[in-house]
Design an enzyme around this catalytic site. Structure first.
Site, PDB file in Angstrom:
ATOM      1  N   CYS A 154     -35.202  30.467  38.090  1.00 25.87           N
ATOM      2  CA  CYS A 154     -34.985  30.902  36.713  1.00 25.87           C
ATOM      3  C   CYS A 154     -35.198  29.745  35.738  1.00 25.87           C
ATOM      4  O   CYS A 154     -34.816  29.842  34.573  1.00 25.87           O
ATOM      5  CB  CYS A 154     -33.580  31.483  36.550  1.00 25.87           C
ATOM      6  SG  CYS A 154     -32.254  30.327  36.960  1.00 25.87           S
ATOM      7  N   GLN A 202     -29.226  40.427  39.404  1.00 24.71           N
ATOM      8  CA  GLN A 202     -30.460  40.422  38.623  1.00 24.71           C
ATOM      9  C   GLN A 202     -30.311  41.376  37.441  1.00 24.71           C
ATOM     10  O   GLN A 202     -29.746  42.458  37.564  1.00 24.71           O
ATOM     11  CB  GLN A 202     -31.646  40.833  39.497  1.00 24.71           C
ATOM     12  CG  GLN A 202     -31.923  39.884  40.651  1.00 24.71           C
ATOM     13  CD  GLN A 202     -32.355  38.492  40.212  1.00 24.71           C
ATOM     14  OE1 GLN A 202     -32.775  38.279  39.074  1.00 24.71           O
ATOM     15  NE2 GLN A 202     -32.236  37.517  41.109  1.00 24.71           N
TER      16      GLN A 202
END
Length: 405
Positions: free
Chosen positions: A362, A241
């Site tokens: 995402c 991340q």
């Protein structure tokens, strides 16, 4: 000169006028003028600025392509990113309650992919110029964490000894617990003398680890990342991340979705254990990931951690070989697929008896597609949490909770 009015922003952050005509670095409601070149407006002048227009905080913004939205207020960007998710869901006939957006602070990126070119006088390192392959140096970048910035100078030294004058190399720079972890691709082939040169540079710049074209050439210190109570050494260049704040926001959302219930959990597209290992503090976990090296890293972190429940792993291509309902006997599941989504695996989850799903995505478009399948099969979309860890970019991430009706 052609004068037009910007109607909306596209998914890449460009202003769009009727036509359509695409105009970067503009905002809805603005009147702009410039030279029309097909579907693009160039040499743009802002005639009537939006109330949401602000002064970009970074001096590199006009030339660097690393950010797309520094000219817009934080409030505008937040509303726009939430709106992208709402629009994607609406296109599938879905609605949801939204939690407040979680935005990572500036100068918090702990991972970035730098581009480098060798020059007559040394090397250029930075990001590509907007819509170009030209490398723009960013010594005062407002995106990268202060502790990641030294990677730029280290990358220059690596480019000087290992890049061709005809092409560029790519350096994935990651801030780990013990400093900088660099993974270079596109560099010249390794040999004995070159390995010695790289080892000297690792010592000089105090790098924790250096990988070159997929091979670890030096590891001064363990390139660890902390996932809950575990210390994990991911493979070079492995997915992570982008910010610590973003990771924590997604993890908090996943924990909220699960609600502390259940003793047996499943983590699909588990990576190196971003969610598996923290969740193992309260539940036994089964982690599924296609990359064996990531699972090896996850296993290593679990074996050396204290106070965790049992964790099992499985190397499996969930696109070609999704887990079928008969094997989905879990109290909860976490799924965090790549941008393509998880159409095949979601089809099987939709037929399972798992009571609660925590979905991380995402890509709002593929998330909405997969969410529609789950809802049509009897799940309820309880809420969505938008996470903006790629600050000032057009990238949108989210987490969501689905519960069996």
């Amino acid at each position: 000169m052609t004068q037009i009015q910007i109607e909306r922003l596209g998914h890449q952050g460009d202003g769009i006028a009727a036509g359509p005509i695409f105009v970067p670095l503009t905002l809805p409601g603005e009147t702009v003028s410039g030279t029309l070149d097909g579907t693009k407006l160039t040499d743009v002048r802002i005639d009537t600025p939006s109330e949401d227009r602000v002064r970009p905080p970074c001096r590199h913004y006009k030339s660097c392509g690393g950010c797309q939205l520094q000219h817009a207020s934080d409030a505008f960007v937040a509303d726009w990113k939430v709106g992208i998710v709402r629009y994607a869901l609406a296109a599938q006939g879905l609605k949801a309650d939204f939690k407040p957006i979680a935005t990572s602070p500036e100068k918090s990126r702990r991972r970035a992919v730098l581009s480098a070119r060798r020059t007559k006088k040394g090397a250029l390192v930075g990001f590509h110029k907007r819509a170009s392959d030209i490398v723009i140096e960013v010594p005062d970048c407002t995106l990268l964490h202060a502790d990641l910035m030294p990677a730029i100078e280290a990358a220059k030294a690596l480019a000087e000894v290992g890049a061709s004058r005809k092409g560029e190399i790519s350096i994935t720079a990651t801030l780990c617990n013990n400093g900088l972890d660099l993974a270079v691709t596109g560099g010249k082939p390794l040999d004995g003398p070159f390995l010695s040169v790289l080892a000297q540079l690792v010592e000089h710049w105090g790098l924790a680890r250096l990988a070159w074209n997929g091979e670890i050439v030096a590891a001064r210190l363990p390139a660890t990342q902390t996932f809950g109570k575990a210390q994990v050494i991911p493979p070079p260049g492995a997915f992570l991340q982008a910010t610590h704040a973003g990771e924590q926001a997604l993890l908090t959302a996943v924990k909220d979705a699960i609600g502390g219930q259940g003793k047996l959990g499943l983590d699909l597209f588990a990576g190196c254990g971003t969610f598996t290992l923290p969740l193992a503090e309260h539940a036994q976990m089964h982690a599924v990931e296609s990359e064996a090296a990531m699972l090896e890293a996850l296993n290593g972190g679990w074996r050396h951690a204290q106070g965790l429940k049992g964790v099992t792993t499985e190397a499996r291509d969930l696109f070609r070989n999704p887990i079928i309902p008969e094997d989905l006997k879990y109290d909860f599941a976490v799924i965090d697929p790549p941008r393509a989504g998880a159409e095949a695996q979601v089809a099987e989850l939709a037929k399972s008896d798992i009571p609660v799903l925590a979905f991380v995505s995402c890509n709002p478009v593929t998330f909405a597609r997969d969410a529609a399948h789950l809802v049509k099969s009897g799940y309820k979309l309880d809420w969505v949490q938008v996470v903006d860890q790629f600050r000032w970019s057009s990238h949108v991430e989210l987490a969501a909770r689905f519960s069996a009706v």
